[in-house]
Design an enzyme around this catalytic site. Sequence first.
Site, PDB file in Angstrom:
ATOM      1  N   CYS A   1      29.436   8.134  10.181  1.00  0.00           N
ATOM      2  CA  CYS A   1      29.483   6.655  10.214  1.00  0.00           C
ATOM      3  C   CYS A   1      29.371   6.197   8.770  1.00  0.00           C
ATOM      4  O   CYS A   1      28.332   5.690   8.347  1.00  0.00           O
ATOM      5  CB  CYS A   1      28.326   6.097  11.044  1.00  0.00           C
ATOM      6  SG  CYS A   1      28.364   6.587  12.770  1.00  0.00           S
TER       7      CYS A   1
ATOM      8  N   GLY B   1      30.537   3.513   2.492  1.00  0.00           N
ATOM      9  CA  GLY B   1      30.577   4.713   1.654  1.00  0.00           C
ATOM     10  C   GLY B   1      29.375   4.900   0.742  1.00  0.00           C
ATOM     11  O   GLY B   1      29.369   5.819  -0.082  1.00  0.00           O
TER      12      GLY B   1
ATOM     13  N   LYS C   1      26.258   6.057   1.174  1.00  0.00           N
ATOM     14  CA  LYS C   1      25.547   7.340   1.223  1.00  0.00           C
ATOM     15  C   LYS C   1      26.509   8.489   0.955  1.00  0.00           C
ATOM     16  O   LYS C   1      26.151   9.465   0.295  1.00  0.00           O
ATOM     17  CB  LYS C   1      24.839   7.504   2.564  1.00  0.00           C
ATOM     18  CG  LYS C   1      23.775   6.415   2.737  1.00  0.00           C
ATOM     19  CD  LYS C   1      23.039   6.490   4.025  1.00  0.00           C
ATOM     20  CE  LYS C   1      22.144   5.261   4.203  1.00  0.00           C
ATOM     21  NZ  LYS C   1      22.886   4.016   4.508  1.00  0.00           N
TER      22      LYS C   1
ATOM     23  N   ASP D   1      34.735   7.111   9.699  1.00  0.00           N
ATOM     24  CA  ASP D   1      34.263   5.848  10.289  1.00  0.00           C
ATOM     25  C   ASP D   1      35.274   5.416  11.330  1.00  0.00           C
ATOM     26  O   ASP D   1      36.465   5.712  11.235  1.00  0.00           O
ATOM     27  CB  ASP D   1      34.109   4.758   9.223  1.00  0.00           C
ATOM     28  CG  ASP D   1      33.155   3.645   9.684  1.00  0.00           C
ATOM     29  OD1 ASP D   1      31.964   3.690   9.325  1.00  0.00           O
ATOM     30  OD2 ASP D   1      33.613   2.729  10.418  1.00  0.00           O
TER      31      ASP D   1
ATOM     32  N   ASP E   1      24.495   7.958  10.094  1.00  0.00           N
ATOM     33  CA  ASP E   1      23.857   6.700   9.655  1.00  0.00           C
ATOM     34  C   ASP E   1      24.352   5.652  10.651  1.00  0.00           C
ATOM     35  O   ASP E   1      25.314   4.934  10.401  1.00  0.00           O
ATOM     36  CB  ASP E   1      24.300   6.400   8.218  1.00  0.00           C
ATOM     37  CG  ASP E   1      23.575   5.215   7.633  1.00  0.00           C
ATOM     38  OD1 ASP E   1      22.399   5.003   7.982  1.00  0.00           O
ATOM     39  OD2 ASP E   1      24.186   4.489   6.822  1.00  0.00           O
TER      40      ASP E   1
ATOM     41  N   CYS F   1      18.938   1.381  10.008  1.00  0.00           N
ATOM     42  CA  CYS F   1      18.198   0.368   9.240  1.00  0.00           C
ATOM     43  C   CYS F   1      17.548  -0.625  10.209  1.00  0.00           C
ATOM     44  O   CYS F   1      17.681  -1.831  10.075  1.00  0.00           O
ATOM     45  CB  CYS F   1      19.102  -0.348   8.233  1.00  0.00           C
ATOM     46  SG  CYS F   1      20.468  -1.219   8.978  1.00  0.00           S
TER      47      CYS F   1
HETATM   48  C1  LIG Z   1      25.107   1.574   9.107  1.00  0.00           C
HETATM   49  S1  LIG Z   1      26.820   1.489   8.884  1.00  0.00           S
HETATM   50  C2  LIG Z   1      27.110   2.851   7.808  1.00  0.00           C
HETATM   51  C3  LIG Z   1      26.751   2.611   6.352  1.00  0.00           C
HETATM   52  C4  LIG Z   1      27.183   3.759   5.471  1.00  0.00           C
HETATM   53  N1  LIG Z   1      26.669   5.035   5.917  1.00  0.00           N
HETATM   54  C5  LIG Z   1      26.781   3.542   4.022  1.00  0.00           C
HETATM   55  O1  LIG Z   1      25.775   4.092   3.569  1.00  0.00           O
HETATM   56  O2  LIG Z   1      27.488   2.821   3.326  1.00  0.00           O
HETATM   57  C6  LIG Z   1      27.430   2.078  10.407  1.00  0.00           C
HETATM   58  C7  LIG Z   1      28.904   2.341  10.431  1.00  0.00           C
HETATM   59  O3  LIG Z   1      29.206   2.932  11.701  1.00  0.00           O
HETATM   60  C8  LIG Z   1      30.528   2.598  12.030  1.00  0.00           C
HETATM   61  N2  LIG Z   1      30.723   2.881  13.451  1.00  0.00           N
HETATM   62  C9  LIG Z   1      30.406   2.123  14.512  1.00  0.00           C
HETATM   63  N3  LIG Z   1      30.713   2.765  15.660  1.00  0.00           N
HETATM   64  C10 LIG Z   1      31.223   3.972  15.303  1.00  0.00           C
HETATM   65  C11 LIG Z   1      31.742   5.099  16.026  1.00  0.00           C
HETATM   66  N4  LIG Z   1      31.776   5.109  17.369  1.00  0.00           N
HETATM   67  N5  LIG Z   1      32.204   6.141  15.323  1.00  0.00           N
HETATM   68  C12 LIG Z   1      32.171   6.142  13.965  1.00  0.00           C
HETATM   69  N6  LIG Z   1      31.714   5.116  13.232  1.00  0.00           N
HETATM   70  C13 LIG Z   1      31.229   4.047  13.894  1.00  0.00           C
HETATM   71  C14 LIG Z   1      30.653   1.156  11.621  1.00  0.00           C
HETATM   72  O4  LIG Z   1      32.015   0.828  11.391  1.00  0.00           O
HETATM   73  C15 LIG Z   1      29.812   1.127  10.326  1.00  0.00           C
HETATM   74  O5  LIG Z   1      30.642   1.263   9.208  1.00  0.00           O
END
Ligand SMILES: C[S@@+](CC[C@H](N)C(=O)[O-])C[C@H]1O[C@@H](n2cnc3c(N)ncnc32)[C@H](O)[C@@H]1O
Length: 358
Positions: free
Chosen positions: A194, A198, A200, A215, A250, A303
């Site tokens: 997830c 970007g 992390k 993602d 994440d 978070c």
């Molecule tokens: C908390 S954010 C991630 C932040 C990222 N790890 C960072 O540090 O910049 C959660 C992410 O999960 C993605 N997401 C939501 N449902 C998802 C799924 N079923 N599969 C993959 N990604 C998903 C969202 O688009 C979002 O970008």
Amino acid sequence: MSNARQVAYRCLQRIDHDGAYANLLLQSELGRSKLSERDRGFVTELVYGTTRMRRACDALIDRFLMKEPQPELCTLLRLGAYQLHFAGVAAHAAVGETVELAPRPARGFVNAILRRVGDTPIVWPSDAVRLSYPDWIVERLRSELGDEAEPALVRMNEPAPVSIRDDGYRQDLASQWVAAAVEPAAGEQILDVCAAPGGKATAMAAAGASVIAADLQLHRARLITGVPVVVADAVAPPFPASSFDKVLIDAPCSGLGALRRRADARWRITEPDVESLAALQRDILAAASPLVRPDGWLIYSVCTLTAEESIEHPIPDGFEAIAAPPSDRWRPYGHGWRVLPQDHDTDGMVLIRYRRTS
Ligand SMILES: C[S@@+](CC[C@H](N)C(=O)[O-])C[C@H]1O[C@@H](n2cnc3c(N)ncnc32)[C@H](O)[C@@H]1O
């Protein structure tokens, strides 16, 4: 020419009445404006502050209303009340400059209400109104955090400090600590399931690991730069079993630990969302955990501060929680770790590290 309060008022109208996202709208409005640095800072404070404190501002105003004013005037009164009660703006400027923004026939009304707001001490009907959160968020955090709920709620009403990594990327410190807790090492194959936008993934790549950033959302995946990107659903990840040394989840979450980062988030998220996000997180844990090789690590972070979205998830089959603390910044929390917003002036997060044992 627009002045700072005009720009703030325009943004607030779109946030209050058209459902615009505060951070996206403000970015584009400031991009188009010719305001000085100082005025930009003031607009940012007015827009984010008035949005966060919406419920408290309404309580300050409602005492003096005989009937609901037109929506634009509601927003204007909120902007005035915010300046008077929370932004430390001198009363004559807060009232005078805000009245100027009203249509001429409404100026007397706005002036009269704001003067009374400025002059009349308030007895808050509840802590949720005083702190300006929906009741359910205050109740939920109280039941999760006890006496630590109020300091967390207070801290999430303050602007987030800016922290910039050595490579220039803006990222909250607690997010940086999550990436560090993966302990990325040169030569390791790491999947971030997830990953957008970007933060992390790029931090782990900077430590020398080979990172694949996946993602679900194309428009968000496009924001990731510097590492290979895959658009994929973490509930059905297109990778063979046991193919990564480490997998980071994440997860999408309610964000109840990071409410200061998005001023309008507290008014959007609902209690049933927590439940459906928890279900999605369980599905992602079940689907992504088999991608970790034996003895490899699965790292889960959110978070938010709720057990329902973290330590209440079942430990994935064939994994055990790693007992060693990721660093001394994290408090023990069930079989995982947590930072509260007031601990180090960061977002609040939960982190769990698992090792694959079979
Ligand atoms: C908390 S954010 C991630 C932040 C990222 N790890 C960072 O540090 O910049 C959660 C992410 O999960 C993605 N997401 C939501 N449902 C998802 C799924 N079923 N599969 C993959 N990604 C998903 C969202 O688009 C979002 O970008």
